[in-house]
Design a protein around this motif. Sequence first.
Motif, PDB file in Angstrom:
ATOM      1  N   GLU A 131       0.784  -1.244   0.000  1.00  0.00           N
ATOM      2  CA  GLU A 131       0.000   0.000   0.000  1.00  0.00           C
ATOM      3  C   GLU A 131       0.816   1.293   0.000  1.00  0.00           C
ATOM      4  O   GLU A 131       1.014   1.902  -1.030  1.00  0.00           O
ATOM      5  N   VAL A 132       1.285   1.789   1.129  1.00  0.00           N
ATOM      6  CA  VAL A 132       2.055   3.034   1.128  1.00  0.00           C
ATOM      7  C   VAL A 132       3.215   2.942   0.143  1.00  0.00           C
ATOM      8  O   VAL A 132       3.501   3.896  -0.600  1.00  0.00           O
ATOM      9  N   ALA A 133       3.866   1.793   0.100  1.00  0.00           N
ATOM     10  CA  ALA A 133       5.030   1.630  -0.771  1.00  0.00           C
ATOM     11  C   ALA A 133       4.650   1.809  -2.235  1.00  0.00           C
ATOM     12  O   ALA A 133       5.261   2.607  -2.963  1.00  0.00           O
ATOM     13  N   PHE A 134       3.642   1.078  -2.685  1.00  0.00           N
ATOM     14  CA  PHE A 134       3.245   1.133  -4.086  1.00  0.00           C
ATOM     15  C   PHE A 134       2.654   2.489  -4.447  1.00  0.00           C
ATOM     16  O   PHE A 134       2.999   3.090  -5.466  1.00  0.00           O
ATOM     17  N   TRP A 135       1.762   2.985  -3.596  1.00  0.00           N
ATOM     18  CA  TRP A 135       1.103   4.260  -3.890  1.00  0.00           C
ATOM     19  C   TRP A 135       2.117   5.410  -3.927  1.00  0.00           C
ATOM     20  O   TRP A 135       1.998   6.328  -4.742  1.00  0.00           O
ATOM     21  N   THR A 136       3.114   5.380  -3.042  1.00  0.00           N
ATOM     22  CA  THR A 136       4.135   6.428  -3.033  1.00  0.00           C
ATOM     23  C   THR A 136       4.949   6.398  -4.316  1.00  0.00           C
ATOM     24  O   THR A 136       5.220   7.444  -4.922  1.00  0.00           O
ATOM     25  N   ALA A 137       5.351   5.204  -4.751  1.00  0.00           N
ATOM     26  CA  ALA A 137       6.097   5.085  -6.001  1.00  0.00           C
ATOM     27  C   ALA A 137       5.262   5.595  -7.173  1.00  0.00           C
ATOM     28  O   ALA A 137       5.758   6.319  -8.048  1.00  0.00           O
ATOM     29  N   ALA A 138       3.974   5.238  -7.185  1.00  0.00           N
ATOM     30  CA  ALA A 138       3.095   5.683  -8.266  1.00  0.00           C
ATOM     31  C   ALA A 138       2.949   7.200  -8.262  1.00  0.00           C
ATOM     32  O   ALA A 138       2.977   7.849  -9.321  1.00  0.00           O
ATOM     33  N   GLN A 139       2.790   7.788  -7.077  1.00  0.00           N
ATOM     34  CA  GLN A 139       2.668   9.243  -7.008  1.00  0.00           C
ATOM     35  C   GLN A 139       3.953   9.923  -7.464  1.00  0.00           C
ATOM     36  O   GLN A 139       3.921  10.902  -8.213  1.00  0.00           O
ATOM     37  N   ALA A 140       5.098   9.403  -7.026  1.00  0.00           N
ATOM     38  CA  ALA A 140       6.381  10.001  -7.400  1.00  0.00           C
ATOM     39  C   ALA A 140       6.583   9.993  -8.911  1.00  0.00           C
ATOM     40  O   ALA A 140       7.089  10.960  -9.495  1.00  0.00           O
ATOM     41  N   PHE A 141       6.186   8.925  -9.551  1.00  0.00           N
ATOM     42  CA  PHE A 141       6.423   8.774 -10.990  1.00  0.00           C
ATOM     43  C   PHE A 141       5.399   9.488 -11.858  1.00  0.00           C
ATOM     44  O   PHE A 141       5.756  10.107 -12.861  1.00  0.00           O
ATOM     45  N   TYR A 142       4.108   9.370 -11.503  1.00  0.00           N
ATOM     46  CA  TYR A 142       3.049   9.671 -12.461  1.00  0.00           C
ATOM     47  C   TYR A 142       2.076  10.790 -12.084  1.00  0.00           C
ATOM     48  O   TYR A 142       1.390  11.309 -12.957  1.00  0.00           O
ATOM     49  N   ALA A 143       1.958  11.126 -10.811  1.00  0.00           N
ATOM     50  CA  ALA A 143       0.956  12.114 -10.407  1.00  0.00           C
ATOM     51  C   ALA A 143       1.278  13.483 -11.005  1.00  0.00           C
ATOM     52  O   ALA A 143       2.444  13.785 -11.325  1.00  0.00           O
ATOM     53  N   PRO A 144       0.274  14.335 -11.175  1.00  0.00           N
ATOM     54  CA  PRO A 144       0.501  15.662 -11.776  1.00  0.00           C
ATOM     55  C   PRO A 144       1.602  16.433 -11.060  1.00  0.00           C
ATOM     56  O   PRO A 144       1.636  16.509  -9.831  1.00  0.00           O
ATOM     57  N   GLY A 145       2.548  16.962 -11.833  1.00  0.00           N
ATOM     58  CA  GLY A 145       3.604  17.802 -11.279  1.00  0.00           C
ATOM     59  C   GLY A 145       4.744  17.055 -10.635  1.00  0.00           C
ATOM     60  O   GLY A 145       5.615  17.691 -10.020  1.00  0.00           O
ATOM     61  N   ARG A 146       4.795  15.742 -10.771  1.00  0.00           N
ATOM     62  CA  ARG A 146       5.894  14.980 -10.163  1.00  0.00           C
ATOM     63  C   ARG A 146       6.940  14.615 -11.221  1.00  0.00           C
ATOM     64  O   ARG A 146       7.323  15.476 -12.010  1.00  0.00           O
ATOM     65  N   LEU A 147       7.409  13.376 -11.287  1.00  0.00           N
ATOM     66  CA  LEU A 147       8.530  13.058 -12.164  1.00  0.00           C
ATOM     67  C   LEU A 147       8.150  13.084 -13.641  1.00  0.00           C
ATOM     68  O   LEU A 147       8.990  13.347 -14.504  1.00  0.00           O
TER      69      LEU A 147
END
Length: 354
Positions: A131-147
């Motif tokens: 959960e936190v692990a996967f969601w954090t990686a997804a946010q870091a890579f793909y969420a608006p304004g991130r990587l």
Amino acid sequence: MASEIPTFMKAVVYDENLQVSVREHPVPNISDDDVLVKTVAISLNPTDYKHIDGKFGKAGSILGCDYSGVVVKVGKNVHSSPKVGDHVAGFVHGSAYPDEGAFAEYVKVPAELVWVVPANTLSHEQAAAYEVAFWTAAQAFYAPGRLGLVEPPAKAATPDWVFVYGGSSAVGLCAIQLARLSGYKVITTASPRNHELLKSLGADVTVDYHDPDVVSKIKEVTGDSLKYATDMIGEVETHRIAIEAIGSTGGKLVGLNVALQKTEFGRKDVTITEILLYSVFGRAFSIGPFHIPAAPEDRVHMAAFIKKLPQWILDGALKPIPVKVWEGGLEGVLGGLQYIREGKASGEKIVCRV
């Protein structure tokens, strides 16, 4: 099944001195858009002990973010999925609310922010670990304004390098898999004992983070072309290494420590963004001195993204990350957090059965 739900449950709760212990606590009431989950397994994260140590928790709130369990009640606006009886997993904002927090026998969660675990795939322990692990990686890579990586199932047109500092952290284990799923090449750091694990999850190159030449080795492997970096540890020195590893034409770093957002690292050609996963709930929040404004776009993105997860699990495109079951149930949580606090968890996720 709703008639079998008790009024009170056991939960790990903050007292008025912001210390935590297992006590009787009201079972949360759900709203029309929520589901109530009977927890089977919970996983522990550094954010849990950091809330305790920093006195960031709220009196009367429930500790914990990650859970896996079975839906026992749905709100009247939840029509098709998830349904009562489904095995689901997800993440909640622990340490902040009296009716929200994963380290409890029941957890309330918005229906759009759970994912249904396909039958005969992940165990409850494995699902909680994601959960936190996967969601954090997804946010870091793909969420608006991130990587800004290409979001799967689409793949990058060219297999650029992605650097993951802290590959053997739980977030790193998920990030490596997601980067490969997006069509990138992955270079990561870890202790040598974890290199084979990271390669089995998709890392192309692993570097010993103790190596004094770690930056030059990354630059050599990537041909000084690295544009995308993530720091899954979140310290000044780990940020420095990740930033220095980025190629001479510049790039982006996403880190996990908002306390570093005003730190000067000396490279004007590198965009540095710090994230806090709690923004996926779309509401403003504070952690200690840091106030984070509401980001409804983060919730919209994550609600859509996690719906892709069941098919990737079914296809074998994502592998479970190693888990270490910590005995003692809810009463064992503090011991498990101490194990993480001491830096002993590496290449594994600490999970408790409820």
